[in-house]
Structures are given as C-alpha cells and as structure tokens.
Write an enzyme that holds these catalytic residues in place. Structure first.
Site, PDB file in Angstrom:
ATOM      1  N   ASP A  98      -9.021   0.432  -9.041  1.00 17.90           N
ATOM      2  CA  ASP A  98      -9.386   1.523  -8.109  1.00 17.90           C
ATOM      3  C   ASP A  98      -8.704   2.835  -8.495  1.00 17.90           C
ATOM      4  O   ASP A  98      -8.322   3.622  -7.634  1.00 17.90           O
ATOM      5  CB  ASP A  98      -8.975   1.149  -6.683  1.00 17.90           C
ATOM      6  CG  ASP A  98      -9.438  -0.238  -6.293  1.00 17.90           C
ATOM      7  OD1 ASP A  98     -10.634  -0.509  -6.466  1.00 17.90           O
ATOM      8  OD2 ASP A  98      -8.618  -1.036  -5.839  1.00 17.90           O
ATOM      9  N   SER A 133      -6.696   8.330  -8.140  1.00 16.98           N
ATOM     10  CA  SER A 133      -6.632   7.190  -7.218  1.00 16.98           C
ATOM     11  C   SER A 133      -7.885   7.238  -6.368  1.00 16.98           C
ATOM     12  O   SER A 133      -8.098   8.195  -5.627  1.00 16.98           O
ATOM     13  CB  SER A 133      -5.389   7.281  -6.337  1.00 16.98           C
ATOM     14  OG  SER A 133      -5.432   6.274  -5.355  1.00 16.98           O
ATOM     15  N   ARG A 134      -8.727   6.211  -6.491  1.00 19.56           N
ATOM     16  CA  ARG A 134     -10.015   6.246  -5.792  1.00 19.56           C
ATOM     17  C   ARG A 134      -9.922   5.749  -4.351  1.00 19.56           C
ATOM     18  O   ARG A 134     -10.919   5.731  -3.651  1.00 19.56           O
ATOM     19  CB  ARG A 134     -11.041   5.406  -6.572  1.00 19.56           C
ATOM     20  CG  ARG A 134     -11.438   6.053  -7.889  1.00 19.56           C
ATOM     21  CD  ARG A 134     -12.600   5.340  -8.525  1.00 19.56           C
ATOM     22  NE  ARG A 134     -12.174   4.266  -9.410  1.00 19.56           N
ATOM     23  CZ  ARG A 134     -11.859   4.416 -10.678  1.00 19.56           C
ATOM     24  NH1 ARG A 134     -11.899   5.613 -11.223  1.00 19.56           N
ATOM     25  NH2 ARG A 134     -11.499   3.392 -11.411  1.00 19.56           N
ATOM     26  N   VAL A 135      -8.731   5.329  -3.923  1.00 23.19           N
ATOM     27  CA  VAL A 135      -8.575   4.806  -2.568  1.00 23.19           C
ATOM     28  C   VAL A 135      -7.473   5.537  -1.825  1.00 23.19           C
ATOM     29  O   VAL A 135      -7.594   5.873  -0.660  1.00 23.19           O
ATOM     30  CB  VAL A 135      -8.219   3.289  -2.602  1.00 23.19           C
ATOM     31  CG1 VAL A 135      -7.983   2.771  -1.189  1.00 23.19           C
ATOM     32  CG2 VAL A 135      -9.320   2.497  -3.265  1.00 23.19           C
TER      33      VAL A 135
END
Length: 499
Positions: free
Chosen positions: A340, A365-367
C-alpha cells in the site's frame, strides 16, 4: 462335539462393526529414490499433500513441495546426514506449524520455532500452521489508526496505519533496516508486539540487532525469527510465513502487531533456488512463474480485523533491496504492486548526509493519510510542496548567480527543512516533539537560525518547552487536534524561547 450357531456369528460380527475404531489408520510410508542439494524425491506416498510435513528415518523433517504422479519432492528442513537412497520416510498428516504464544515474546527463534538464543526451550502449548489463508474482505475494517514510526520525515509525509503494508525499498547500505528498527523502538509502551524476520542475514548482524533492541528495552515486546545466510534455502523460504503465523496468533487476540520482513529479495532468491532444484521451469530472471504468489499470499495476511473478529491488526514493513536504484526490476515491481505504498531510500541522499535518505518524490503512502492524526495532518500540510519547490529551484540556481529575494527565501526555507528532517539512528521522536518542530518550520520560525546550529537549537528549544510548557505538550499528546488556542500557545512558547 460343539456346533457353531449362525446367530452367534452374526452377533459377534455386529458387535465388531459397531465398535470398529474409525481412528485406526494405516501409516503411509515411502522410501527415498534420489537425494541431493537438500531435496529428496520420495516414492510410495501417494496420499501426501502439498505443504505437509514428513519425517525421515534420521528424525529430520521435510516439507512436501512437489506432488507428481509417481513420486513427491520434499525439501529438507535440516541436515541430510545419514540419509541415502532407500531410506524410509513417514507422513505426519499435518501441515508445517510453529509454536506461538506469549512464551515466544522476547526470544530469538529459527524458522521452525526452535530457540537459538541459549535461553532454554520454549514451552508453548499452542501451535499454528505457517501457511494460513488471509482474512476475507468481510472480516476486515478500514485502516484509520496510526502506526507511528517516530521518524519525522515518514510520520509527516508518508504516514503508516495499523494494518497497512508499507514497502521499504532501496539499494544496500541506505538505511532500510534502520527505519524498521526505529519503528520497533518507537512502539515502547504502546501495547504493540513487534516481530522481526531476518532472511539470509549474517548471524553477526542479527546478534547486533538483538543487542540494540535489548539496550533500548525493546526485546520485552519483540520476537526475532532468524533464517541466517548459513541456513538452508528451505528455512529461508519458510521464515517469513513462520513469523506471520506468530503475528496472526496475537492479531486473533485483538492485539496490534508490527512485522518486518528483512528482506524479501533474499526470500525470492531462496525460493528460486528450491524451485530450480525441484526441476520447475525457470521464467524471467530465472524465477519460477509463481514467484508473485509467493509474496502476495504472505503480505495479504497483514490487515486490520473488524471488531467482531477482535479488532487486531498486522502492520507489515517488507524490505526490498534494489540493484543501482532499479525499482522497475522483477521482484521490486511485484512487491510494489502488492503493498500500500513505498518508502524509497536513495544512495545519493544517504551519502550527501541526508539520513533517513527518503526520496520525497518517489515515496508514497496510499493509506496512511486516513490514519494520520489530525494535528500532524495540519502542521505537515505544506511540507511536501515546500520540499518539491526547493528541489526544483535548487537545480536552476546552479546556473545563475543573481537571485531575487523570493527565490532566496524559498531556497533558505527548503534548506532548513532538509536539515530539520535529518534524524540520528535509534532516536525516534514523540508526537509532541514532531508537532512543535513542524509547526515552527511551517510558520518559518526557524529560517533565521544558521543551518549549522539548527539541530542544536531545536533540541534546546524542545527541552525548554517540555520543561516550561508541559501543559501544551500534554495537550498535543492527548487531544491530537490543532485548535487556534493550541496553535497560539505553541507559537508563544517558541517565540519565548527565541527571545
């Protein structure tokens, strides 16, 4: 002369049928027809399952990795001393498992859960299979709790959430393990179990790491799973799955777990070695075709469970080593697509003294944004843009000598930010310290301090504010929201120190 009456025979047969013990099974046994390089080809065990443990006559265990029509391929999990063609092999009927539980915490174990720290055996009652299906989508909940690393550059720009999988990627000797260790040290007192899986590392390196964790009191909540460079490829292959099994045990109890895989490049190489020895066809870069599945089934097990399943989580920090910064190679691209987000560490930055050497442009950071605390999100809002502007202007200023005041201010501000984000090893920062520094930087309150004195001055500033304005620091740590009043209090505290 006595006669046998038919009804008596019928009664005896009925009694035997009714009382027949269904548990009595015939033990299946086979024999080795070929053994070399830690791989045994066994004939005569037609019912053996993929991933099942088998026992050789010398007592050493093996793992079934190939199931063919006439024979099975087993990977030895120990020495092949004393084994030869014709040696007997028995099925166990169980999948490979590992001891789990509170008894494992604070210990250093090998890939099959045996202690290697010289502190005696581990008396764990519970065992868990090393390969386990990941929790389904319905059993999970979204990631919205922060897993603070204590590293200013990461917590401000690429925050990690509990249940997230964040890749740490870069060339060798760029500080990848240092980020993981700092994150483990920062979990002290936060009720997080930390698991560090060392794959293909030197035994001396693992020993140094254990010493560092003990020195900072982090071994009390940590487990080290080590399959060192001298261990067989089979143990290096199962080590991360064993570590994840330990993590899943704690997650099922509703606890938060941090697991570090150091590193998955060596894990892929160990699997490639086993696959080639098992005569599987090589594909790209000699890796077998299922090498993506190798890491996807491992990293999918990291998640945050919903409240009905205890609400525990596993946060994964896999590490991948690149060759000359090539993130487009086979294994790096595989793991990037599974995780992620990634923290990309650059050799040039590292050698120029920027440590941690995080490349702000390629890291993401995709989250984490959803898991970042509100106060951090607010004070770090403009940080990435300011750094990007600085990098862009820095390139142009190499060719020109006369600069306008606006450009000079931007360059000065950027240089101060770069200096501020530098952080020594094993020195994670608390939330209040990060917030005060970022607030001061965002409001350009540090730009008039000479860069050479910035580190010393900010250390003094934090110490004075912690002493004189403890209420402000406590409010940051407890409420984690930046109100106008709190902002004014922070500003006044900084100005008071500067006077």
């Amino acid at each position: 002369m006595s006669t046998i009456r038919p009804e008596e025979v019928v009664n005896v047969l009925k009694d035997q049928i009714e009382n027949f013990d269904t548990k009595t099974t015939v033990e299946e046994e086979g024999s080795i027809i070929e053994i070399a390089d830690g791989i045994a080809t066994v004939y005569g065990m037609e019912q053996a399952m993929y991933g099942e443990l088998v026992v050789f006559e010398t007592g050493v265990h093996g793992l079934v990795m190939n199931v063919e029509r006439k024979a099975i391929g087993c990977v030895l999990l120990g020495s092949d001393y004393g084994l030869q063609e014709g040696s007997k092999v028995k099925r166990t009927g169980v999948q490979a498992d590992i001891p789990v539980g509170n008894e494992v915490v604070g210990r250093v174990v090998n890939a099959i859960g045996e202690p290697i720290d010289g502190k005696g055996e581990i008396k764990a009652d519970t065992r868990r299979p090393i390969e386990h299906e990941a929790a389904g989508v319905i059993d999970r909940q979204s990631v919205d709790q922060p897993m603070e690393t204590g590293i200013l550059a990461i917590d401000s720009m690429f925050p990690i959430g509990r249940g997230q999988r964040e890749l740490i990627i870069g060339d060798r000797q760029t500080g990848k393990t240092a980020i993981a260790i700092d994150t483990i040290l920062n979990q002290k007192g936060k009720d997080v179990i930390c698991i560090y899986v060392a794959i293909g590392q030197k035994a001396s390196t693992v020993s140094q790491l254990v010493t560092t964790l003990k020195k900072h009191g982090a071994m009390d909540y940590s487990v080290i799973v080590s399959a060192s460079a001298s261990d067989k490829a089979s143990l290096q292959y199962i080590a991360p799955y064993s570590g994840t099994a330990i993590a899943e045990h704690f997650m099922s109890q509703g606890k938060d777990v941090l697991i570090v895989y150091d590193d998955l490049s060596k894990h892929a190489v160990a699997y490639r070695t086993i696959s080639l020895l098992l005569d599987r066809p090589p594909g790209r870069e000699a890796y077998p075709g299922d090498v993506f599945y190798l890491h996807s089934r491992l990293l999918e097990r990291s998640c945050r469970l919903d409240e009905a399943h205890g609400g525990g989580s596993i946060t994964a920090l896999p590490i991948i080593e690149t060759q000359a910064g090539d993130v487009a190679a086979y294994i790096p691209t595989n793991v990037i697509s599974i995780t992620d987000g990634q923290i990309f560490l650059e050799s040039e930055l590292f050698f120029s003294g920027v440590r941690p050497a995080v490349n702000v442009g390629l890291s993401v950071s995709r989250v984490g944004g959803a898991a970042q605390t509100k106060i951090m999100k607010k004070v770090a809002g403009s940080l990435r843009i300011d750094l990007a502007q600085y990098r862009e202007l820095e390139v142009f200023t190499q060719f020109s000598s006369d600069l306008d005041s606006g450009t000079k201010d931007t360059l000065n501000h950027g240089a101060h930010l770069i200096e501020l984000l530098k952080q020594p090893l094993c020195n994670p920062m608390s939330l209040h310290k990060q917030v005060v520094l970022l607030y001061a930087a965002a409001h350009k309150m540090l730009d008039d301090i000479p860069i050479g004195e910035l580190k010393k001055t900010t250390e003094e500033m934090i110490a004075v504010i912690e002493q004189k304005h403890k209420d402000v620091m406590d409010e940051i740590d407890t409420k984690k929201v930046l109100t106008d009043e709190l902002g004014t209090s922070i500003e006044n505290a900084i100005l008071e120190f500067k006077k």
